[in-house]
Enzyme design. Sequence first.
Site, PDB file in Angstrom:
ATOM      1  N   SER A   1       2.578 -29.514  29.518  1.00 43.97           N
ATOM      2  CA  SER A   1       3.586 -28.483  29.795  1.00 43.97           C
ATOM      3  C   SER A   1       2.934 -27.167  30.179  1.00 43.97           C
ATOM      4  O   SER A   1       3.547 -26.340  30.847  1.00 43.97           O
ATOM      5  CB  SER A   1       4.501 -28.278  28.581  1.00 43.97           C
ATOM      6  OG  SER A   1       3.733 -27.896  27.452  1.00 43.97           O
TER       7      SER A   1
ATOM      8  N   ASP B   1       4.360 -35.996  24.149  1.00 45.36           N
ATOM      9  CA  ASP B   1       4.813 -34.813  23.429  1.00 45.36           C
ATOM     10  C   ASP B   1       4.636 -35.054  21.919  1.00 45.36           C
ATOM     11  O   ASP B   1       4.906 -36.161  21.442  1.00 45.36           O
ATOM     12  CB  ASP B   1       6.303 -34.590  23.752  1.00 45.36           C
ATOM     13  CG  ASP B   1       6.770 -33.218  23.353  1.00 45.36           C
ATOM     14  OD1 ASP B   1       7.127 -32.433  24.246  1.00 45.36           O
ATOM     15  OD2 ASP B   1       6.786 -32.906  22.136  1.00 45.36           O
TER      16      ASP B   1
ATOM     17  N   TYR C   1       7.051 -16.420  18.212  1.00 45.33           N
ATOM     18  CA  TYR C   1       5.782 -17.150  18.330  1.00 45.33           C
ATOM     19  C   TYR C   1       4.994 -17.029  17.026  1.00 45.33           C
ATOM     20  O   TYR C   1       4.566 -18.023  16.429  1.00 45.33           O
ATOM     21  CB  TYR C   1       4.941 -16.633  19.514  1.00 45.33           C
ATOM     22  CG  TYR C   1       3.521 -17.134  19.454  1.00 45.33           C
ATOM     23  CD1 TYR C   1       3.223 -18.471  19.692  1.00 45.33           C
ATOM     24  CD2 TYR C   1       2.466 -16.281  19.080  1.00 45.33           C
ATOM     25  CE1 TYR C   1       1.918 -18.953  19.582  1.00 45.33           C
ATOM     26  CE2 TYR C   1       1.167 -16.744  18.966  1.00 45.33           C
ATOM     27  CZ  TYR C   1       0.900 -18.084  19.223  1.00 45.33           C
ATOM     28  OH  TYR C   1      -0.378 -18.554  19.097  1.00 45.33           O
TER      29      TYR C   1
ATOM     30  N   SER D   1      -3.335 -18.270  14.119  1.00 48.76           N
ATOM     31  CA  SER D   1      -3.607 -17.100  14.956  1.00 48.76           C
ATOM     32  C   SER D   1      -3.671 -15.847  14.100  1.00 48.76           C
ATOM     33  O   SER D   1      -2.989 -15.748  13.066  1.00 48.76           O
ATOM     34  CB  SER D   1      -2.461 -16.968  15.967  1.00 48.76           C
ATOM     35  OG  SER D   1      -2.497 -15.719  16.603  1.00 48.76           O
TER      36      SER D   1
ATOM     37  N   LYS E   1       3.914 -19.825  13.909  1.00 46.49           N
ATOM     38  CA  LYS E   1       2.579 -20.093  13.334  1.00 46.49           C
ATOM     39  C   LYS E   1       2.614 -19.907  11.823  1.00 46.49           C
ATOM     40  O   LYS E   1       2.048 -20.698  11.067  1.00 46.49           O
ATOM     41  CB  LYS E   1       1.536 -19.144  13.959  1.00 46.49           C
ATOM     42  CG  LYS E   1       1.249 -19.425  15.422  1.00 46.49           C
ATOM     43  CD  LYS E   1       0.448 -20.710  15.576  1.00 46.49           C
ATOM     44  CE  LYS E   1       0.410 -21.195  17.001  1.00 46.49           C
ATOM     45  NZ  LYS E   1      -0.142 -22.520  17.187  1.00 46.49           N
TER      46      LYS E   1
END
Length: 362
Positions: free
Chosen positions: A36, A60, A150, A126, A154
């Site tokens: 993707s 996926d 986002y 992250s 995480k």
Amino acid sequence: MKNKILVTGGAGYIGSHTCIALHEAGYEVVVYDNLSNSSREAINRVSTLIGQTIVFIEGDVRDDELLREVFASHEFFGVIHFAGLKAVGESVAKPLLYYNNNVSGTIALLEVMAEYDVKNFVFSSSATVYGDPETLPIHELSKRSCTNPYGQSKLAVEYILEDLAISDKSWNLIALRYFNPVGAHPSGQIGEDPNDIPNNLMPYISQVAVGKLDKLSIFGNDYPTVDGTGVRDFIHVTDLAQGHVAALSYLEQQISPEENCLNTAIAKQTSAKSGSVGFLPINLGTGKGTSVLELVTAFAEVSKQPIAYQFVERRAGDIASCYASADKAQALLGWQAKLSITDMCQDTWRWQNMNPNGYQAS
Ligand code: NAD
Ligand code: WQD
């Protein structure tokens, strides 16, 4: 010894570099990616670089039936889970897409891993989970908070991993919290290939240098930093890739210290005991902050190209400064970043020059 690793998202930027590092360290790699945000060409180039065809499955991570087929046909030591969407702005516009892909995708993967009793897991977390840090450098125990979907995705996965580790001591779950990955493989064959106009600083700078973009907009020059521009901990993607090898070596050694460690140097450096790792968050950064202007200057010097820029308003959601304490990675994994800002600029520039249109041109 089982040394086969499933690499989800292995066709992507960090995953493709990590496949090379894993191969060099003696691991066998199976890549699982829905393409993707990546291209088949990245896998072809990794295969060329390692002189061996990478096993690639287009799929996926939310497709649990396909995952079951994959786990039934391979005996994995563990999984490195890069697969995820990563554009902060897009996540604000499409939160359900991000939670579905990043959180539901991870749950689906963990469920299938449990079915097949594969319980060694390295997750791409992250520095974004730290939000706006209260103190610097950022330690693993620093407070976590996020302001966009986002980052929340995480953080949600980290909480899931923590709960999983509490519920069942046989899981070994490492969350590697990356700071700002930049750079490319020194061959110039693989690198970061943003789909559109880049959101991130380094690919933007390199596209200005190569003449694809006119000028860089620097978001804010009134931060309380060395020169008023944002400060980040940029880390070379090949150093980051080595961090994953070190994490796997650590897991092997924890599980069976004597027999299972591919990297005996690391085995000696850490005083491991047999047993479970539980949930282990580790920063992967250099420990050094570099400002936006410092990076622009370094890139201009390396590329010998002028980098036109203008100062504009701060970008919503940005923080002034962010850099890691990398002590835990050093102490536990025997890992530290080796490459400099100059190396990061040189390798980015080589990749950009050799592939002005990323993987598309080939
Ligand atoms: P990337 O987009 O280049 O790689 C991610 C890969 O995952 C892509 O190849 C994409 O096709 C694949 N993918 C996405 N959703 C999938 C799904 N549902 N099923 C299967 N494959 C899927 O990104 P990257 O920079 O290599 O980042 C890798 C991981 O590291 C991501 O999870 C990202 O959130 C995390 N991370 C990245 C950075 C960064 O700045 N690059 C920083 C911190 C953390
Ligand atoms: C770095 C600095 C900008 C672009 C992002 C994600 C984070 C993580 C890494 C995944 C900041 C400035 C940028 C530009 C600029 N990814 N900048 N002009 O925001 O630190 O982190 O990538 O987990 O979650 O948020 O990285 O490269 O976007 O920005 O002035 O065109 O460069 O303001 O100070 P960031 P970045």
